[in-house]
Design an enzyme around this catalytic site. Structure first.
Site, PDB file in Angstrom:
ATOM      1  N   GLU A 131      -9.077   4.607  -0.007  1.00 26.62           N
ATOM      2  CA  GLU A 131      -9.187   4.964   1.413  1.00 26.62           C
ATOM      3  C   GLU A 131      -8.049   5.872   1.881  1.00 26.62           C
ATOM      4  O   GLU A 131      -8.243   6.689   2.787  1.00 26.62           O
ATOM      5  CB  GLU A 131      -9.208   3.691   2.272  1.00 26.62           C
ATOM      6  CG  GLU A 131      -7.923   2.875   2.176  1.00 26.62           C
ATOM      7  CD  GLU A 131      -8.006   1.521   2.889  1.00 26.62           C
ATOM      8  OE1 GLU A 131      -9.119   1.060   3.147  1.00 26.62           O
ATOM      9  OE2 GLU A 131      -6.951   0.945   3.179  1.00 26.62           O
TER      10      GLU A 131
ATOM     11  N   HIS B 205     -18.049  -8.916   6.709  1.00 24.99           N
ATOM     12  CA  HIS B 205     -16.690  -8.392   6.883  1.00 24.99           C
ATOM     13  C   HIS B 205     -15.956  -9.195   7.942  1.00 24.99           C
ATOM     14  O   HIS B 205     -16.467  -9.385   9.047  1.00 24.99           O
ATOM     15  CB  HIS B 205     -16.733  -6.910   7.293  1.00 24.99           C
ATOM     16  CG  HIS B 205     -15.367  -6.293   7.363  1.00 24.99           C
ATOM     17  ND1 HIS B 205     -14.920  -5.577   8.440  1.00 24.99           N
ATOM     18  CD2 HIS B 205     -14.338  -6.306   6.477  1.00 24.99           C
ATOM     19  CE1 HIS B 205     -13.673  -5.163   8.213  1.00 24.99           C
ATOM     20  NE2 HIS B 205     -13.303  -5.591   7.030  1.00 24.99           N
ATOM     21  N   HIS B 206     -14.774  -9.700   7.576  1.00 22.02           N
ATOM     22  CA  HIS B 206     -13.904 -10.412   8.513  1.00 22.02           C
ATOM     23  C   HIS B 206     -12.572  -9.690   8.596  1.00 22.02           C
ATOM     24  O   HIS B 206     -11.659  -9.989   7.816  1.00 22.02           O
ATOM     25  CB  HIS B 206     -13.632 -11.847   8.035  1.00 22.02           C
ATOM     26  CG  HIS B 206     -14.812 -12.759   8.100  1.00 22.02           C
ATOM     27  ND1 HIS B 206     -14.852 -13.958   7.418  1.00 22.02           N
ATOM     28  CD2 HIS B 206     -15.988 -12.663   8.770  1.00 22.02           C
ATOM     29  CE1 HIS B 206     -16.018 -14.562   7.676  1.00 22.02           C
ATOM     30  NE2 HIS B 206     -16.724 -13.790   8.476  1.00 22.02           N
ATOM     31  N   GLU B 207     -12.439  -8.747   9.494  1.00 19.28           N
ATOM     32  CA  GLU B 207     -11.113  -8.183   9.757  1.00 19.28           C
ATOM     33  C   GLU B 207     -10.420  -9.143  10.713  1.00 19.28           C
ATOM     34  O   GLU B 207     -10.971  -9.472  11.770  1.00 19.28           O
ATOM     35  CB  GLU B 207     -11.243  -6.790  10.379  1.00 19.28           C
ATOM     36  CG  GLU B 207      -9.927  -6.166  10.821  1.00 19.28           C
ATOM     37  CD  GLU B 207      -8.897  -6.089   9.714  1.00 19.28           C
ATOM     38  OE1 GLU B 207      -9.152  -5.420   8.704  1.00 19.28           O
ATOM     39  OE2 GLU B 207      -7.819  -6.726   9.851  1.00 19.28           O
TER      40      GLU B 207
ATOM     41  N   GLU C  49       0.832  -1.211   0.000  1.00 20.50           N
ATOM     42  CA  GLU C  49       0.000   0.000   0.000  1.00 20.50           C
ATOM     43  C   GLU C  49       0.864   1.258   0.000  1.00 20.50           C
ATOM     44  O   GLU C  49       0.890   2.029   0.957  1.00 20.50           O
ATOM     45  CB  GLU C  49      -0.969  -0.054   1.183  1.00 20.50           C
ATOM     46  CG  GLU C  49      -1.846  -1.302   1.095  1.00 20.50           C
ATOM     47  CD  GLU C  49      -3.013  -1.339   2.065  1.00 20.50           C
ATOM     48  OE1 GLU C  49      -3.293  -0.322   2.721  1.00 20.50           O
ATOM     49  OE2 GLU C  49      -3.644  -2.405   2.162  1.00 20.50           O
TER      50      GLU C  49
ATOM     51  N   GLU D 244      -7.746  -6.104  -2.558  1.00 17.47           N
ATOM     52  CA  GLU D 244      -7.224  -4.737  -2.524  1.00 17.47           C
ATOM     53  C   GLU D 244      -5.759  -4.842  -2.948  1.00 17.47           C
ATOM     54  O   GLU D 244      -5.438  -4.688  -4.102  1.00 17.47           O
ATOM     55  CB  GLU D 244      -7.406  -4.148  -1.132  1.00 17.47           C
ATOM     56  CG  GLU D 244      -6.958  -2.697  -1.054  1.00 17.47           C
ATOM     57  CD  GLU D 244      -6.886  -2.200   0.375  1.00 17.47           C
ATOM     58  OE1 GLU D 244      -7.268  -1.067   0.622  1.00 17.47           O
ATOM     59  OE2 GLU D 244      -6.419  -2.952   1.265  1.00 17.47           O
TER      60      GLU D 244
ATOM     61  N   SER E 242       8.019  -3.867   6.895  1.00 24.45           N
ATOM     62  CA  SER E 242       9.226  -4.630   7.110  1.00 24.45           C
ATOM     63  C   SER E 242      10.217  -4.004   6.155  1.00 24.45           C
ATOM     64  O   SER E 242      10.152  -4.211   4.962  1.00 24.45           O
ATOM     65  CB  SER E 242       8.995  -6.083   6.739  1.00 24.45           C
ATOM     66  OG  SER E 242       7.748  -6.472   7.235  1.00 24.45           O
TER      67      SER E 242
ATOM     68  N   HIS F 114      -8.481  -7.906   1.592  1.00 22.56           N
ATOM     69  CA  HIS F 114      -7.685  -6.674   1.733  1.00 22.56           C
ATOM     70  C   HIS F 114      -6.417  -7.016   2.516  1.00 22.56           C
ATOM     71  O   HIS F 114      -6.432  -7.917   3.353  1.00 22.56           O
ATOM     72  CB  HIS F 114      -8.481  -5.598   2.475  1.00 22.56           C
ATOM     73  CG  HIS F 114      -9.419  -4.849   1.580  1.00 22.56           C
ATOM     74  ND1 HIS F 114      -9.520  -3.479   1.575  1.00 22.56           N
ATOM     75  CD2 HIS F 114     -10.281  -5.294   0.639  1.00 22.56           C
ATOM     76  CE1 HIS F 114     -10.421  -3.111   0.679  1.00 22.56           C
ATOM     77  NE2 HIS F 114     -10.906  -4.193   0.095  1.00 22.56           N
ATOM     78  N   GLU F 115      -5.350  -6.314   2.204  1.00 22.11           N
ATOM     79  CA  GLU F 115      -4.030  -6.548   2.839  1.00 22.11           C
ATOM     80  C   GLU F 115      -3.503  -7.962   2.601  1.00 22.11           C
ATOM     81  O   GLU F 115      -2.685  -8.474   3.349  1.00 22.11           O
ATOM     82  CB  GLU F 115      -4.040  -6.243   4.357  1.00 22.11           C
ATOM     83  CG  GLU F 115      -4.297  -4.814   4.710  1.00 22.11           C
ATOM     84  CD  GLU F 115      -5.778  -4.496   4.760  1.00 22.11           C
ATOM     85  OE1 GLU F 115      -6.179  -3.463   4.193  1.00 22.11           O
ATOM     86  OE2 GLU F 115      -6.549  -5.284   5.351  1.00 22.11           O
TER      87      GLU F 115
HETATM   88  C1  NOJ Z   1      -8.177  -1.772   5.828  1.00 17.78           C
HETATM   89  C2  NOJ Z   1      -9.098  -1.998   4.677  1.00 17.78           C
HETATM   90  O1  NOJ Z   1      -8.466  -1.719   3.442  1.00 17.78           O
HETATM   91  C3  NOJ Z   1     -10.308  -1.141   4.869  1.00 17.78           C
HETATM   92  O2  NOJ Z   1     -11.150  -1.230   3.744  1.00 17.78           O
HETATM   93  C4  NOJ Z   1     -11.003  -1.539   6.134  1.00 17.78           C
HETATM   94  O3  NOJ Z   1     -12.072  -0.651   6.366  1.00 17.78           O
HETATM   95  C5  NOJ Z   1     -10.064  -1.486   7.329  1.00 17.78           C
HETATM   96  N1  NOJ Z   1      -8.847  -2.160   7.037  1.00 17.78           N
HETATM   97  C6  NOJ Z   1     -10.689  -2.115   8.558  1.00 17.78           C
HETATM   98  O4  NOJ Z   1     -10.847  -3.483   8.354  1.00 17.78           O
HETATM   99 CA    CA Z   2      -6.034  -1.586   3.014  1.00 22.14          CA
END
Ligand code: NOJ
Ligand code: CA
Length: 698
Positions: free
Chosen positions: A502, A407-409, A169, A496, A195, A477-478
């Site tokens: 964002e 959503h699964h963070e 990113e 992503e 890193s 994402h990530e």
């Molecule tokens: C980063 C993600 O790219 C974003 O879309 C998300 O809202 C946040 N993390 C929280 O999970």
């Molecule tokens: Ca992100």
């Protein structure tokens, strides 16, 4: 699915230590040779001019002799392949996979270990991979280094990201090859995980332009059970060497025979449009493993999301109190975004405006402790906050014919996620969520693996496969950046894995050139969830002390729906902002996400991209044109339209005095009647864009 399939096998024995193979068009030559010490080398010519000079090949092993010398050629064979296949969702209905192949089977004269190197030469580039056949001499092995070099001929212009093992990113740096230097750039990617790479380490896809005007791109395809490849640059000699991302104890990859490395790719063309239009990366992946794909569908969605990024609401329920017992309902902070009431508002809006889905972030317990707290048991992915009634909401969405997006963070706690994954997917099935957005913010817990290492690559691929068992679509994402695995598992609908929109909400943002580079880099491996559609460009709108802003005009936000191919597209802004500009919002409502054909009309990395796409199964077309910080005019022949038909073209463009910085919202909309013989003038403001819809007139 129809395979047009021609296979010519030529078995060549003992033809000396050099072999070559050409692209179907004859423009690209790939040469292979074994040096006197038995080390393999390759080189590449384009239109008879050297593009990749002799470059070493080989693999180094931990506690075993290296596979980079003492080889002899056992056999070598060439073949041709010409197939067309139909992606489930895509930029085009049918993809041609046409290449000539050379397989060189090598035997190590000392250890008797066998290794094959497979080369494929397409019209737009070359690819090669290492193949380790099953054998008594090599069973289980650990890769400690990959020798692969890409020795270039001149001081190209390079679009590079620092070789951070944990994040992609970043803004692109546009410098000469000789100026690659991580110590001279801003390494702050705004999310705090990095890193620090070596001084000269860069990520792939690495897009380059030679002084002669030739476009080159180095990347990889089918990264499966292997770490991501970064590149180390020798800036004085224009050489690059593969740098595999290590695991937490420094090993690169654990493999068993039979196994293969990912494909290493070099795309070459004197026309930049060939690079953005190329399907080479997808072609190098295995065909779909899923028989029934009827559940894989494009989705246009809104969500409880941007409101957190602009600071209007929060993911967590209880603010900063370290609340854990939500049954007793600790005080809600009053700013929680994912409430039942707010979610209903989004569902209503989606239903009214024809959107497929609603994403809700911050619905589940855990956000008081996420990112940065180094907690392993952070989320369980099944416990909603007390003010989010999942049963009521899924019934409400169903009644309105809207799909919910889960959503699964993970907060980087990956083994915790794997332990909960089946229960999490069961909950989704129970409440009929067809898709999940996953997230991997922060350091990987518990062992400090890198996001780009082999075990994380395996995790990302595993989640996609497991989700397929449940008929669930994935938007990660990530994660590490996709390398075409979406061909094999078409439920891997988007990712992503680059700097998304964002960043414009809370950091220095993405410079206007950013979106003109992504199609040449990140998007070669699969669709990006960029989350376009921000109309309220300046963050001072929310808080007068804020200086952050989106680095585009509003019209360019519309054009991104076409230039950033993805079958998953968010209308990312707050609902109330769309209600203020209903005529511009109409384009987002109308634009399609799955295509019969895509025509890249103009493209230059870092400067501009113009693409026209025909809707799958319909006669409508959409065009997106974007520019960097420079204003741009051009005249487009719309000869892609069906001959003899009249179309109504609605042109959404920058107003005369629009400018991403000083006047970003100024747009105008005009309508024209056009035929395939017409020309359309495009006027793009600095940081601007144009979006056009073409509808046949009955
Ligand atoms: C980063 C993600 O790219 C974003 O879309 C998300 O809202 C946040 N993390 C929280 O999970
Ligand atoms: Ca992100």
């Amino acid at each position: 699915m129809k395979y047009l399939f021609s296979l010519i096998l030529l078995f060549l024995f003992n033809l000396g230590n050099a072999q070559s193979v050409q692209s179907p068009s004859g423009k690209i030559d790939l040469n292979f040779k074994l040096a006197a010490n038995g080390q393999p080398f390759y080189s590449v010519n384009y239109k008879n001019k050297a593009v990749v000079l002799e470059s070493a090949l080989g693999i180094k092993l931990k506690d075993k002799p290296a596979l980079d010398a003492n080889f002899e050629i056992l056999t070598s064979k060439t073949s041709s392949f010409n197939e067309s296949w139909k992606p489930v969702l895509g930029e085009q209905a049918s993809i041609k996979n046409h290449y000539n192949e050379l397989t060189v089977s090598l035997n190590n004269k000392e250890t008797k270990v066998k290794m094959n190197i497979i080369f494929r030469v397409f019209d737009e580039g070359v690819a090669f991979r290492y193949d380790f056949p099953k054998q008594a001499e090599l069973n289980y092995f650990i890769i400690s280094d990959e020798v692969t070099q890409f020795n270039l001929t001149e001081n190209n212009k390079v679009f590079w990201l620092p070789g951070d093992f944990d994040s992609n990113e970043y803004e692109y740096n546009e410098t000469n090859f000789s100026e690659i230097d991580n110590t001279k750039i801003n390494m702050n990617n705004g999310i705090g995980v990095k890193s620090i790479p070596g001084k000269f380490m860069v990520q792939t896809p690495l897009m380059m332009k030679a002084p002669s005007g030739l476009y080159l791109n180095i990347f990889e395809a089918a990264v499966v059970n292997y770490p991501v490849m970064h590149l180390n640059a020798d800036v004085t000699n224009y050489k690059l060497k593969a740098e595999l991302v290590p695991n937490a104890i420094g090993d690169k990859a654990y493999l068993q025979t039979p196994s293969v490395s990912p494909w290493r790719t070099v795309m070459i063309s004197d026309d930049a449009r060939d690079i953005v239009a190329s399907k080479m990366i997808l072609n190098l992946n295995e065909p779909s493993k899923l028989e029934d794909t009827s559940w894989i569908k494009p989705m246009k969605y809104v969500g409880i999301w941007w409101e957190m990024h602009v600071g209007k609401s929060t993911w967590d329920y209880a603010g900063s109190q370290n609340a854990t017992n939500f049954a007793d309902a600790p005080k809600a902070s009053g700013k929680h975004g994912a409430t039942t009431e707010n979610t209903k508002r989004y569902i209503d809006f989606a239903a009214k405006n024809g959107f497929d889905g609603v994403l809700v972030e911050g619905w589940n317990v855990g956000w008081e402790d996420w990112n940065g707290n180094w907690k392993e048991e952070v989320f369980d992915f099944t416990t909603p906050y007390p003010d989010f009634d999942i049963a009521v909401l899924s019934a409400y969405a169903k009644e309105k014919n809207v799909k919910m997006i889960m959503h699964h963070e993970t907060s980087g706690s990956v083994s915790n996620y794997e332990r909960h994954l089946d229960r999490a997917f069961d909950l989704m099935k129970k409440y009929e969520y067809p898709a999940v957005k996953s997230g991997y913010v922060g350091k990987i817990i518990p062992r400090g693996e890198f996001h780009d290492g082999q075990s994380m690559v395996n995790h990302f691929n595993f989640v996609v496969k497991r989700a397929a068992d449940y008929k669930i679509m994935i938007n990660s994402h990530e994660s590490s950046r996709p390398t075409g695995f979406g061909r094999t598992y078409p439920n891997y609908i988007a990712a992503e894995a680059a700097r998304g929109n964002e960043f414009n909400a809370w950091s220095v943002g993405n410079p206007p050139a950013h979106e003109t580079i992504l199609p040449f880099t990140r998007q070669l491996g699969g669709p990006m969830d960029y989350t376009p559609g921000i109309f309220e460009i300046k963050m001072s709108y929310y808080d007068k002390n804020k200086t952050e802003q989106v680095h585009t005009t509003l019209a360019k936000q519309l054009a991104l729906y076409v230039t950033m191919y993805s079958p998953l597209q968010m209308a990312a802004d707050l609902l109330e902002n769309y209600e203020k500009y209903p005529d511009a919002f109409q384009f987002i409502k109308d634009v399609e996400m799955d295509w019969d054909e895509s025509k890249y009309l103009e493209a230059e990395p870092g400067d501009y991209v113009t693409v026209a796409r025909k809707t799958k199964g319909k006669e409508t077309w959409f065009l997106g044109a974007i520019t960097d910080e420079n204003a741009r005019t051009s005249e487009i022949k719309v000869d892609f339209l069906t001959k003899g038909k009249k179309y109504k073209a609605i042109i959404y463009e920058d107003a005369k005095d629009a400018d991403w910085k000083n006047n970003p919202i100024a747009y105008k909309i005009r309508t024209m009647t056009v035929t395939s013989k017409s020309k359309v003038k495009l006027n793009l403001a600095p940081g601007g864009g144009t979006a056009i819809s073409f509808e046949p007139i009955k």
